[in-house]
Design a protein around this motif. Structure first.
Motif, mmCIF file in Angstrom:
data_model
loop_
_atom_site.group_PDB
_atom_site.id
_atom_site.type_symbol
_atom_site.label_atom_id
_atom_site.label_comp_id
_atom_site.label_asym_id
_atom_site.label_seq_id
_atom_site.Cartn_x
_atom_site.Cartn_y
_atom_site.Cartn_z
ATOM 1 N N GLN A 130 60.573 -24.441 -48.069
ATOM 2 C CA GLN A 130 61.744 -25.514 -47.789
ATOM 3 C C GLN A 130 61.361 -26.533 -47.267
ATOM 4 O O GLN A 130 60.492 -26.923 -46.271
ATOM 5 C CB GLN A 130 62.663 -24.607 -46.905
ATOM 6 C CG GLN A 130 63.483 -23.386 -47.421
ATOM 7 C CD GLN A 130 64.284 -23.560 -48.801
ATOM 8 O OE1 GLN A 130 65.104 -24.646 -48.816
ATOM 9 N NE2 GLN A 130 63.736 -23.008 -49.687
ATOM 10 N N ARG A 173 57.093 -22.107 -44.293
ATOM 11 C CA ARG A 173 56.396 -21.020 -44.840
ATOM 12 C C ARG A 173 56.987 -20.713 -46.175
ATOM 13 O O ARG A 173 56.454 -20.206 -47.167
ATOM 14 C CB ARG A 173 56.172 -19.808 -43.959
ATOM 15 C CG ARG A 173 55.088 -19.972 -42.996
ATOM 16 C CD ARG A 173 55.013 -18.953 -42.056
ATOM 17 N NE ARG A 173 54.800 -17.793 -42.553
ATOM 18 C CZ ARG A 173 53.252 -17.458 -43.008
ATOM 19 N NH1 ARG A 173 52.555 -18.209 -42.660
ATOM 20 N NH2 ARG A 173 53.135 -16.380 -43.639
ATOM 21 N N GLN A 174 58.290 -20.785 -46.124
ATOM 22 C CA GLN A 174 59.152 -20.421 -47.676
ATOM 23 C C GLN A 174 59.229 -21.594 -48.599
ATOM 24 O O GLN A 174 59.837 -21.235 -49.447
ATOM 25 C CB GLN A 174 60.391 -19.844 -47.165
ATOM 26 C CG GLN A 174 60.326 -18.479 -46.243
ATOM 27 C CD GLN A 174 59.956 -18.650 -45.197
ATOM 28 O OE1 GLN A 174 60.390 -19.334 -44.220
ATOM 29 N NE2 GLN A 174 59.088 -17.544 -44.811
#
Length: 345
Positions: A111, A108-109
């Motif tokens: 990555q 979600r970030q």
């Protein structure tokens, strides 16, 4: 008695930007369960200066900009010809890439987590993977474009099954592109080169086919995307005809959208800061009369000419997605935006 639905234009998200708060030839959008949008920017040609423009823009329906991630390239976490995106049962973002012949997975970030895929014709191999979606069993369905089939995987990339072959007959495919599932786990495929939508059961057994080549109501020219709502209505990104069509569950034509876009809030902010450009914009004719009788091209070319001339209209609609509130997100690729419609009972 069947409920009669009406549709209305709601708003526009985004505008052209090489990086940051805006889009650059978006081709798809994935919607998370908490309202975050992941917009996939293909960014045109593959010249070196454009590699930074190939990215995922993260924002919300209210146009809150959350950032961006990825870039153009062949390494882990990079993209070259991204096509489609889907949020998985693990809340990770899955992206198909035609050039890299793979599915890349991000958290979600943003990555990078891992990717899988290799070019070929065997089970589990790809030749230009296109549309992707998760089915009711949390399996990832992948349209394997030049292999003319659909493949099924677990979220970690284990091959499960495949169906389809090249052709124009029942259940056959010719450069398929978009894909969707319904509440009963039927699979709908935008059969791009055959100008139709085909419906299969969860095991890939043919159920129905709708659409014929053409430019009239209920006809298709290179459909790129398909979505199905809770009532079974089909929404088709009729890319070659520069429009979105809505069909009943049995494939009967109901209505179509050609685009009604206004300025997004990002665009308005830009023009507030660039008054000279705003003045030139206000002088321009953004809705010129287009005399198609003077145009010598095909009907599809005439539709493109009209779309390119009139700013509010779709120009290259590549995907259509739905949310739980009845909103319809149409990726308007050549105008670097998403037009949103609402369905009202």
């Amino acid at each position: 008695m069947n409920t009669v639905s009406t549709f209305r234009y709601s708003q526009t998200l985004g505008f052209y930007a090489q990086n940051g708060r805006g889009f650059n030839n978006p081709v798809d959008v994935a919607l998370s369960r908490d309202g975050v949008l992941y917009v996939i920017n293909r960014a045109g040609s593959d010249v070196s200066i454009r590699m930074a423009y190939k990215r995922v823009t993260v924002c919300t329906l209210s146009e809150e900009y959350r950032g961006e991630f990825s870039s153009g390239g062949t390494g882990d976490g990079q993209m070259m010809w991204p096509v489609s995106a889907a949020v998985g049962p693990d809340d990770n973002l899955y992206i198909s890439d035609e050039a890299l012949q793979c599915i890349s997975v991000f958290d979600r970030q943003g990555q990078f987590l891992h990717r899988w895929g290799v070019q070929g014709r065997g089970d589990g191999e790809f030749d230009r993977p296109a549309g992707i979606t998760f089915d009711a069993n949390d399996h990832l369905l992948v349209v394997d474009g030049l292999n003319n089939r659909v493949q099924r995987y677990t979220p970690d990339g284990q091959f499960l099954a495949q169906w389809g072959r090249h052709g124009s007959g029942v259940g056959e495919l010719n450069m398929p592109w978009g894909i969707a599932t319904d509440a009963e786990n039927h699979v709908y495929v935008a059969d791009w080169r055959n100008d139709r939508i085909q419906k299969f059961d969860a095991q890939g057994v043919f159920q129905a086919s709708w659409g014929t080549p053409g430019h009239g109501e209920g006809e298709l020219h290179r459909p790129a995307g398909v979505a199905v709502d809770a009532e079974g209505l089909l929404y088709i990104a009729d890319w070659g005809n520069e429009r979105v069509q809505v069909w009943s569950p049995d494939g009967e034509f109901l209505t179509m959208f050609y685009g009604e876009s206004g300025l997004s809030s990002w665009a308005k902010d830009y023009f507030i800061s660039n008054q000279d450009e705003l003045e030139e914009r206000e002088k321009a004719d953004l809705e010129p009369d287009v005399d198609l009788s003077l145009y010598d091209g095909s009907p599809a070319d005439a539709l493109r000419e009209t779309a390119a001339s009139i700013e509010k209209r779709f120009w290259g609609p590549t995907a259509v997605k739905l949310d739980a509130e009845g909103r319809i997100y149409i990726v308007d690729s050549c105008r670097h935006r998403i037009q949103i419609y609402c369905k009202d009972a």
